[in-house]
Scaffold this motif. Structure first.
Motif, PDB file in Angstrom:
ATOM      1  N   HIS A  92      27.488  37.583 -12.485  1.00  0.00           N
ATOM      2  CA  HIS A  92      26.238  37.427 -11.746  1.00  0.00           C
ATOM      3  C   HIS A  92      25.548  36.116 -12.097  1.00  0.00           C
ATOM      4  O   HIS A  92      24.981  35.445 -11.222  1.00  0.00           O
ATOM      5  N   LEU A  93      25.634  35.759 -13.368  1.00  0.00           N
ATOM      6  CA  LEU A  93      25.010  34.508 -13.783  1.00  0.00           C
ATOM      7  C   LEU A  93      25.715  33.311 -13.152  1.00  0.00           C
ATOM      8  O   LEU A  93      25.073  32.361 -12.692  1.00  0.00           O
ATOM      9  N   THR A  94      27.057  33.363 -13.097  1.00  0.00           N
ATOM     10  CA  THR A  94      27.818  32.263 -12.477  1.00  0.00           C
ATOM     11  C   THR A  94      27.476  32.142 -10.990  1.00  0.00           C
ATOM     12  O   THR A  94      27.272  31.040 -10.467  1.00  0.00           O
ATOM     13  N   THR A  95      27.406  33.302 -10.299  1.00  0.00           N
ATOM     14  CA  THR A  95      27.050  33.285  -8.879  1.00  0.00           C
ATOM     15  C   THR A  95      25.652  32.725  -8.669  1.00  0.00           C
ATOM     16  O   THR A  95      25.401  31.945  -7.730  1.00  0.00           O
ATOM     17  N   SER A  96      24.778  33.109  -9.527  1.00  0.00           N
ATOM     18  CA  SER A  96      23.388  32.628  -9.396  1.00  0.00           C
ATOM     19  C   SER A  96      23.321  31.119  -9.601  1.00  0.00           C
ATOM     20  O   SER A  96      22.649  30.399  -8.847  1.00  0.00           O
TER      21      SER A  96
END
Length: 803
Positions: A112-116
C-alpha cells in the motif's frame, strides 16, 4: 491341484487301461507279485504322508488365534503414534500462523505504501505537466507540447479509478480543455497559413506547423482529418477553376491535361511541403486520391451533360489515358489510404489451357490456336494487383453502351463481309492432304472476340461484360446459320433430303445424283469449322467467367450457342450419310428386283454388291481424309451410316421373294461380302490400316449377323413345320409375327401353308420374361461371329467345288 505325471492322478483315469499298460502280454503276468508289492509300498507311503499332515494341522487353530492377537496389538500402537503426530502437526501449524501474521501485515503495508508513493509521484507529474502544457500552449511551443501531451495522457490513464476525487477530476478536465484549446489553435494556425478563400500559398512550410502536426497526432483524430481535408481542398482549389465544366480543357479529348496538372502539383508539394507533414500521413497519396475522386465526379457530371457528343474513339482514348494514370499511381503509391472500399482489386485468373490466355499485350491479330499441348507451356507470371484500378475509370462505365453498340455494328459488318467473301471466293478447293481445313473466317471471328473481350475487361468487369457477352452470343448464332449452315450443299429434294423415289427409278449402273468432290470437301470443312467453334466457344465462356465480376458469373452461359454448333455438326454428318446412303440405294433396289428363284448356281459376289463397294470406296476415303483432324466425328459418320444402311439392306432382303435354295446361298455370300466391307469401312482405301472402333464393329456384326440368320432360316426346309419354327426362334429370337410372315413370303409358301405356320409359330413362342421387352426383335441367340465365319468359309469352299 499340483501338476503330476502319475497316471493315477489323471482326471480321466481308467483302471482297465492302467492294468493293461502294466500287463500288456500274458508273459508279463509272471511279474504280478512284484507289481503288487510296489503298489502296496506306494499305498503305505501315501498313508504316512496323510498321517503326518493331519497331525500337523492339530495346532493350526491355536497358532492363528495367537497371531491375530499380536496383529491387533500392533495396530493399536500404530494408531496411537499417528494421533500423536497429528496433534503435533496442528500445534506446529498454529505456531506458524502466529509467526507469519505479523509478516503478512507488514507485506500489505509495504504494498500500500508503494502504491501510494507511485500514485503521489504520478499526481505530482500530472499536476506539473498540466501547468507546463497550458503555458506551452499559450506560447505555441508545439515541439515540446507534442512529447509532453503524450506523457500527460499516459499518466492520466493511471487515475481512471480515482475520478471520484475532486482534485483528480479537476486535473482531467484541465487536460481535456488544453487538448481542445490546442486543437482549435492548430486549426486556426493552418487556416491562417493556408486560407481557403485564396489560392496564393506561402513560399514554404513553417517549423511551427510541422510541430503542430506532431501535436495533432496525439489529439483527437478529427483534428488530424480536419487539417488534411482543409489542406488538400486548398491545394486542389486551382484544379476546379482551371477545369470547370464550361472550359475546353474539361472535355475528354484533353483529359491528358488533368493528369499532367496533378503530376506537377505532386512534384510541387514534395518540394515545398514534403517535410511539413509526418510521413505516416501519406499526404502525397492523399492528394492524388482526392484528385481521383474529384476527377471522377467532374467527368461523370460533364459526360452526363454532353452524352450525345461521346464517340467510341473519344471514349476509348479517355479510358486508355485514365487507366495509364491509374497504373502510374499504382507504381508510385501503396494504396494504404484507400479506406472507402470503392476501389476493387482485380483478381488474377488461375492458369488454364484456354487459348484466350495468350499474352494480352501482344498483337491482337494473332490467330487463336487450340492445342492439347497448352498445358506444357510455362505459366504466366502473376500480375501485381492495382489498388487504384477503377478509382477514376469507374465513371466511364455508364457510357460503355457506346462501345457495346459500336462492337455490335462492327461484328454485324464482319459477318456480312464473311458472307460476301464466301460468295465471291466460292467453296474451298479440295485439298485432301490438309485434312479438311477450318474456314479462315472462323479464326478471324474469334480473334476479334478476343480483342473485344480484353478491351472490355480493361474498361469494366461488370454489366458491360454481360452486354458484350450477349453480343457475342448473337453473332455466334449468326455465324453458325449464315456462314456454316447457310453454305451447306443443298440436296435435290425441296424437303432437304435426297428423293428416294427418283433414285429407285435409276437403272442399275447408272449415275446417281450425289455430291461432287468439292461439295464433300465443303461439308467436311464446315463440320471441322463447327467443331473448332464448339471447342473455342466453350473456352470463350470460361475466359468470360474469369474476366467478369464473381457476382455475375452465373449470367455467363454460352450453352445455347454450343448446341447450335453441335446441330451444324450433326447436320453435316447427316448430309454425308444421306449422300453415301442414297448412292447405294439403286444397287439395293436392283437386288430386290432380281429373280432369285431362277438362280441356278452360286458364283462370285453379285453386281449390286460391287456397286455398293464402289460407292463406299469413292466416298469414304475422301470423307476420312477431310475429317482427319476430327476423328471422333468420322467415327460418328461411320456409325450413322451403318445404322442407316444395314436396316435398309435387311428391308430390301425381305423384298427378295420368292428365293430358291441356290438364290439364298448367293444372297448369303453377298451378305458376307458386304459385312466384310462394312467392318473394314473406317480404314478402307487407307495405307495405314487401323482397327475399327469397337462401338462401330459391334453395330455391324449385330446387324449383318441378323441378315445372315434371316437367309439361313430361308435356306432351312419348312418340313416338318415344328422344326422349322423352332429353328427360326432359335436363330433369330424374333417374336414378331410380321417378320415371320416376311420369311414365309421369301420362301414362297402358299397362303394356306403360311396360315398353319403362323398358328404354330404363335403356339411355340416362349413366354416373355417379366419386365423384359416382349418383342425381342434384335435379340440374337445365334452362334458367335467366329462360328458363323467358319460356316461361311465352308459355304465358299462348297461353291468353289461346284464351280
Amino acid at each position: 491341484v499340483f501338476p503330476s505325471q502319475d497316471p493315477l492322478d489323471r482326471a480321466d483315469f481308467n483302471a482297465v487301461e492302467y492294468i493293461n499298460a502294466l500287463f500288456p502280454t500274458e508273459q508279463s503276468l509272471a511279474n504280478i507279485d512284484e507289481v503288487v508289492n510296489k503298489i502296496r509300498l506306494k499305498i503305505r507311503r501315501l498313508d504316512d504322508n496323510i498321517r503326518s499332515v493331519v497331525r500337523g494341522q492339530t495346532n493350526v487353530g491355536q497358532d492363528g488365534r495367537q497371531a491375530l492377537e499380536e496383529a491387533q496389538k500392533a495396530i493399536q500402537q500404530l494408531f496411537g503414534k499417528i494421533k500423536d503426530i497429528k496433534d503435533k502437526a496442528e500445534k506446529s501449524e498454529q505456531m506458524v500462523k502466529e509467526i507469519t501474521r505479523d509478516i503478512k501485515q507488514l507485506d500489505h503495508a509495504k504494498r500500500h505504501l508503494t502504491t501510494s508513493i507511485t500514485t503521489l509521484n504520478h499526481l505530482h507529474m500530472l499536476a506539473g505537466g498540466v501547468d507546463s502544457l497550458e503555458a506551452m500552449t499559450r506560447r505555441r511551443q508545439y515541439g515540446e507540447v507534442a512529447n509532453l501531451l503524450q506523457g500527460v495522457v499516459n499518466v492520466l490513464e493511471h487515475f481512471n479509478k480515482y475520478m471520484g476525487i475532486p482534485q483528480i477530476r479537476q486535473l482531467s478536465e484541465r487536460v481535456k480543455a488544453a487538448q481542445n484549446e490546442l486543437g482549435q489553435q492548430i486549426l486556426a494556425d493552418f487556416e491562417e497559413a493556408f486560407p481557403s478563400q485564396g489560392t496564393k500559398r506561402p513560399g514554404g512550410p513553417s517549423n511551427v506547423l510541422r510541430d503542430a502536426c506532431l501535436v495533432a497526432n496525439v489529439l483527437d483524430p478529427r483534428i488530424k482529418q480536419e487539417i488534411i481535408k482543409k489542406f488538400i481542398k486548398q491545394h486542389l482549389s486551382e484544379y476546379l477553376v482551371l477545369f470547370q465544366e464550361n472550359q475546353d480543357v474539361a472535355w475528354l479529348d484533353k483529359i491528358d491535361r488533368r493528369y499532367a496538372w496533378i503530376k506537377r502539383q505532386l512534384v510541387d508539394y514534395e518540394e515545398k511541403y514534403g517535410r511539413m507533414f509526418p510521413p505516416e500521413w501519406c499526404m502525397t497519396e492523399r492528394i492524388a486520391v482526392d484528385f481521383c475522386h474529384l476527377t471522377r465526379a467532374e467527368l461523370s457530371k460533364i459526360m452526363r451533360t454532353r452524352a450525345k457528343e461521346i464517340e467510341v474513339k473519344l471514349l476509348l482514348f479517355a479510358i486508355q489515358r485514365t487507366t495509364n494514370f491509374e497504373g502510374f499511381l499504382a507504381k508510385r503509391f501503396s494504396g494504404s489510404t484507400l479506406a472507402d472500399g470503392t476501389v476493387k482489386k482485380p483478381e488474377v485468373p488461375p492458369p488454364s489451357t484456354n487459348p484466350f490466355l495468350e499474352d494480352e499485350t501482344g498483337t491482337e491479330t494473332d490467330e487463336i490456336v487450340i492445342e492439347k499441348s497448352d498445358t506444357d507451356k510455362p505459366k504466366k507470371p502473376k500480375v501485381p494487383d492495382n489498388p487504384f484500378h477503377g478509382i477514376v475509370s469507374k465513371c466511364f462505365e455508364p457510357h460503355l453502351y457506346v462501345y457495346i453498340e459500336s462492337q455490335d455494328k462492327n461484328l454485324g459488318e464482319l459477318i456480312d463481309r464473311f458472307v460476301a467473301d464466301f460468295k465471291a471466293q466460292g467453296p474451298p478447293k479440295p485439298n485432301v492432304d490438309e485434312g479438311g481445313a477450318v474456314l479462315p473466317s472462323c479464326a478471324d471471328l474469334f480473334v476479334y472476340y478476343k480483342k473485344c473481350m480484353v478491351q472490355c475487361s480493361q474498361l469494366s468487369t461488370g454489366e458491360p461484360m454481360i452486354a458484350l457477352t450477349t453480343i457475342f452470343q448473337k453473332y455466334l448464332r449468326e455465324y453458325a446459320w449464315k456462314i456454316l449452315s447457310g453454305n451447306l450443299p443443298k440436296t435435290t429434294s425441296s424437303s432437304g433430303g435426297l428423293t428416294i423415289t427418283s433414285l429407285l427409278k435409276e437403272k442399275e449402273g447408272s449415275e446417281v445424283a450425289k455430291f461432287t468432290l468439292e461439295e464433300l470437301c465443303l461439308i467436311c470443312s464446315i463440320l471441322s469449322t463447327a467443331e473448332y467453334c464448339l471447342a473455342t466457344t466453350q473456352q470463350l465462356e470460361e475466359k468470360l467467367k474469369e474476366k467478369v465480376d464473381a457476382s455475375l458469373v452465373e449470367r455467363i452461359n454460352l450453352t445455347g450457342e454450343m448446341d447450335t454448333f453441335s446441330i451444324v455438326i450433326s447436320n453435316s454428318i447427316q448430309l454425308l450419310v444421306q449422300d453415301l446412303d442414297a448412292a447405294c440405294d439403286p444397287a439395293l433396289t436392283a437386288m430386290s428386283k432380281m429373280q432369285w428363284q431362277n438362280v441356278e448356281h452360286v458364283g462370285d459376289q453379285s453386281p449390286y454388291v460391287t456397286s455398293v463397294i464402289l460407292h463406299i470406296k469413292q466416298n469414304v476415303p475422301i470423307i476420312r481424309d477431310n475429317l482427319a483432324s476430327t476423328r471422333k466425328y468420322f467415327t460418328q459418320f461411320c456409325i450413322k451410316f451403318a445404322n442407316s444402311f444395314i436396316p435398309k439392306f435387311i428391308n430390301h432382303l425381305f423384298k427378295c421373294k420368292p428365293i430358291s435354295m441356290v438364290g439364298a446361298e448367293q444372297l448369303l455370300l453377298d451378305t458376307h461380302s458386304l459385312k466384310m466391307v462394312l467392318l473394314d469401312l473406317p480404314s478402307i482405301g487407307s495405307q495405314v490400316v487401323r482397327k475399327a472402333p469397337a462401338s462401330y464393329t459391334k453395330i455391324v456384326v449385330k446387324g449383318m449377323t441378323r441378315a445372315e440368320m434371316i437367309l439361313k432360316v430361308v435356306m432351312a426346309p419348312h418340313e416338318p413345320p415344328v422344326v422349322f419354327v423352332d429353328n427360326y426362334i432359335k436363330l433369330l429370337g424374333d417374336c414378331s409375327t410380321d417378320t415371320f410372315q416376311k420369311i414365309l413370303d421369301m420362301k414362297g409358301l402358299k397362303r394356306s401353308e403360311q396360315s398353319s405356320m403362323l398358328d404354330l409359330f404363335r403356339l411355340r413362342l416362349p413366354a416373355p420374361p417379366p419386365g423384359g421387352d416382349s418383342t425381342g426383335s434384335l435379340a440374337l441367340s445365334a452362334p458367335t461371329p467366329e462360328q458363323e465365319s467358319s460356316r461361311i468359309r465352308k459355304l465358299e469352299k462348297l461353291i468353289k467345288k461346284r464351280l
